[in-house]
Write an enzyme that holds these catalytic residues in place. Structure first.
Site, short mmCIF file in Angstrom:
data_model
loop_
_atom_site.label_atom_id
_atom_site.label_comp_id
_atom_site.label_asym_id
_atom_site.label_seq_id
_atom_site.Cartn_x
_atom_site.Cartn_y
_atom_site.Cartn_z
N ASP A 11 30.52 45.22 50.68
CA ASP A 11 31.24 45.68 51.87
C ASP A 11 30.91 47.15 52.01
O ASP A 11 31.32 47.97 51.19
CB ASP A 11 32.74 45.47 51.64
CG ASP A 11 33.59 45.96 52.80
OD1 ASP A 11 33.10 46.76 53.62
OD2 ASP A 11 34.76 45.53 52.89
N TYR A 228 42.85 49.04 43.02
CA TYR A 228 42.49 48.20 44.14
C TYR A 228 41.56 48.93 45.11
O TYR A 228 41.89 49.99 45.60
CB TYR A 228 43.75 47.73 44.90
CG TYR A 228 43.39 46.92 46.12
CD1 TYR A 228 42.76 45.69 45.97
CD2 TYR A 228 43.61 47.41 47.40
CE1 TYR A 228 42.38 44.96 47.07
CE2 TYR A 228 43.24 46.67 48.51
CZ TYR A 228 42.62 45.46 48.34
OH TYR A 228 42.23 44.72 49.42
N LYS A 231 38.69 43.36 48.01
CA LYS A 231 38.50 42.17 47.19
C LYS A 231 37.01 41.94 46.88
O LYS A 231 36.14 42.49 47.53
CB LYS A 231 39.09 40.95 47.90
CG LYS A 231 40.56 40.73 47.54
CD LYS A 231 40.74 40.49 46.03
CE LYS A 231 42.18 40.15 45.68
NZ LYS A 231 42.65 40.70 44.40
#
Ligand code: 13P
Ligand code: 13P
Ligand code: MG
Ligand code: MG
Length: 367
Positions: A11, A228, A231
């Site tokens: 990403d 985090y 994902k």
């Protein structure tokens, strides 16, 4: 002919938010790979996206984990990140966790699935790519494809599959691996892969010939980064026909959507919805999570295709069911089991909130 099929993804920026990829990014990746083709390092390539994840599908003869292949894939992600910054896309460079390339993109953020194969007379492969979910999401589909006779009738009636398959499982917390032989060890296998945030099916092998049947990306971003950062949005390569399940047996698990972790802020359980590449645009609550499947026939390394396999109308009902499941899960708002359990939240806001409030916790006197 020995051939390596590599799928390397990252990403590098979302359009709009985390919902999709910008066409100019795909264009830039194609230009970069055209240049690599001139060097003779690649046999063929195909660029696509799954939601906000840029997918580089490549064939070559450099073997798995080749520094050359990983280096230019990394460089393409860096180049596309620069363009993402110009376009001010959301989270430009999200999955590039370091500035420095060091031999292999594994551990640096991008996801990788690679297999070296002897190309068969007809080499049918399906490449699955997911958005808004984590690496263990392939555990159940791979189990169904290669070990469940209710999914894959070939295990029962095709002599070439009857010997069963071996599952290479990674414990991503302890960095250990173990192989399970199916069908005789399916109960032991399920004890582990039923916990997909920790035990991830890395590869599947044909037990008689030892041929590789499937490989998945097992990289877990939060564990690499310690926090985090989005994902994993994993990928998985599966070989079809002959000694492997038929194409339809490989697609079948996605006809019955199940819950996977991911979705909004990577912190929720939600249904994995099978869609076309065009429909891999997570929108509602940044989801629900999506899976696409591109089919190719390989011809001396040439990627003949793709066919957009999960676009087929036979998955319409699954999409409908996934939307209904999404509705049901959303009803829970910030409560489990929609929100992930505490162990999985350790990479989100939980540690900060806990730290802030630690001094306000007092002991409950014993009765
Ligand atoms: P075909 O006869 O069309 O090749 O199909 C064989 C098969 O195994 C379908 O699952
Ligand atoms: P991605 O991992 O696809 O970037 O999604 C991140 C997110 O937080 C969505 O809400
Ligand atoms: Mg994103
Ligand atoms: Mg994504």
């Amino acid at each position: 002919m020995k051939l390596t099929l590599s799928v390397i993804k990252a990403d590098i920026g979302g359009f709009v938010g985390h919902s999709d990829s910008h066409p100019e990014i795909l264009g830039r990746a194609n230009e970069c790979l055209d240049k690599v083709m001139e060097s003779g390092l690649l046999i063929d390539y195909y660029v696509t996206k799954c939601g906000d994840d840029l997918q580089l599908i490549m064939t070559h003869q450099q073997g798995e984990g080749s520094e050359y292949i990983h280096k230019f894939a990394w460089d393409i992600f860096v180049d596309c990140t620069a363009l993402a910054k110009e376009l001010k896309l959301h989270g430009a460079g999200q999955d590039l966790l370091t500035d420095a390339f060091s031999g292999n993109v594994k551990g640096l953020g991008p996801g990788v699935a690679e297999m070296e194969i002897e190309e068969r007379e007809a080499e049918t492969v399906i490449i699955f790519m997911a958005d808004k979910t984590s690496s263990g999401a392939w555990n159940m589909p791979l189990y169904k494809m290669f070990a469940d006779p209710f999914n894959t009738i070939g295990l029962v009636i095709a002599p070439s599959l009857h010997c069963g398959f071996a599952f290479d499982v990674h414990d991503v917390k302890e960095h250990k691996r173990i192989t399970f032989n199916t069908p005789e060890e399916i109960y032991d296998l399920l004890v582990f892969i039923g916990a997909p945030s920790r035990y991830i099916v890395n590869a599947v092998y044909h037990r008689d010939t030892g041929e590789i049947a499937a490989v998945s990306s097992t990289q877990r971003l939060s564990m690499i980064a310690g926090r985090y950062v989005g994902k994993d949005d994993p990928v998985c390569i599966v070989r079809a026909q002959g000694n492997f399940p038929a194409v339809g047996e490989i697609l079948e698990p996605f006809a019955s959507p199940v819950l996977v972790e991911g979705w909004m802020r990577g912190s929720h359980n939600g249904p994995l919805m099978p869609v076309s590449v065009e429909d891999s645009t997570p929108a509602r609550f940044d989801g629900p999570p999506r899976v696409i499947g591109l089919g190719f026939q390989l011809a001396n390394g040439r990627l003949v295709g793709p066919r957009d396999m999960l676009a087929d109308i036979s998955f319409n009902l699954a999409r409908q069911q996934a939307n209904e499941m999404a509705d049901m899960m959303r009803r829970h708002g910030p409560f489990e089991p929609h929100r992930l359990p505490l162990e999985e939240m350790e990479y989100t806001t939980m540690p900060d909130v806990m730290e802030k409030l630690r001094h306000r916790f007092t002991d409950i006197p014993a009765d």
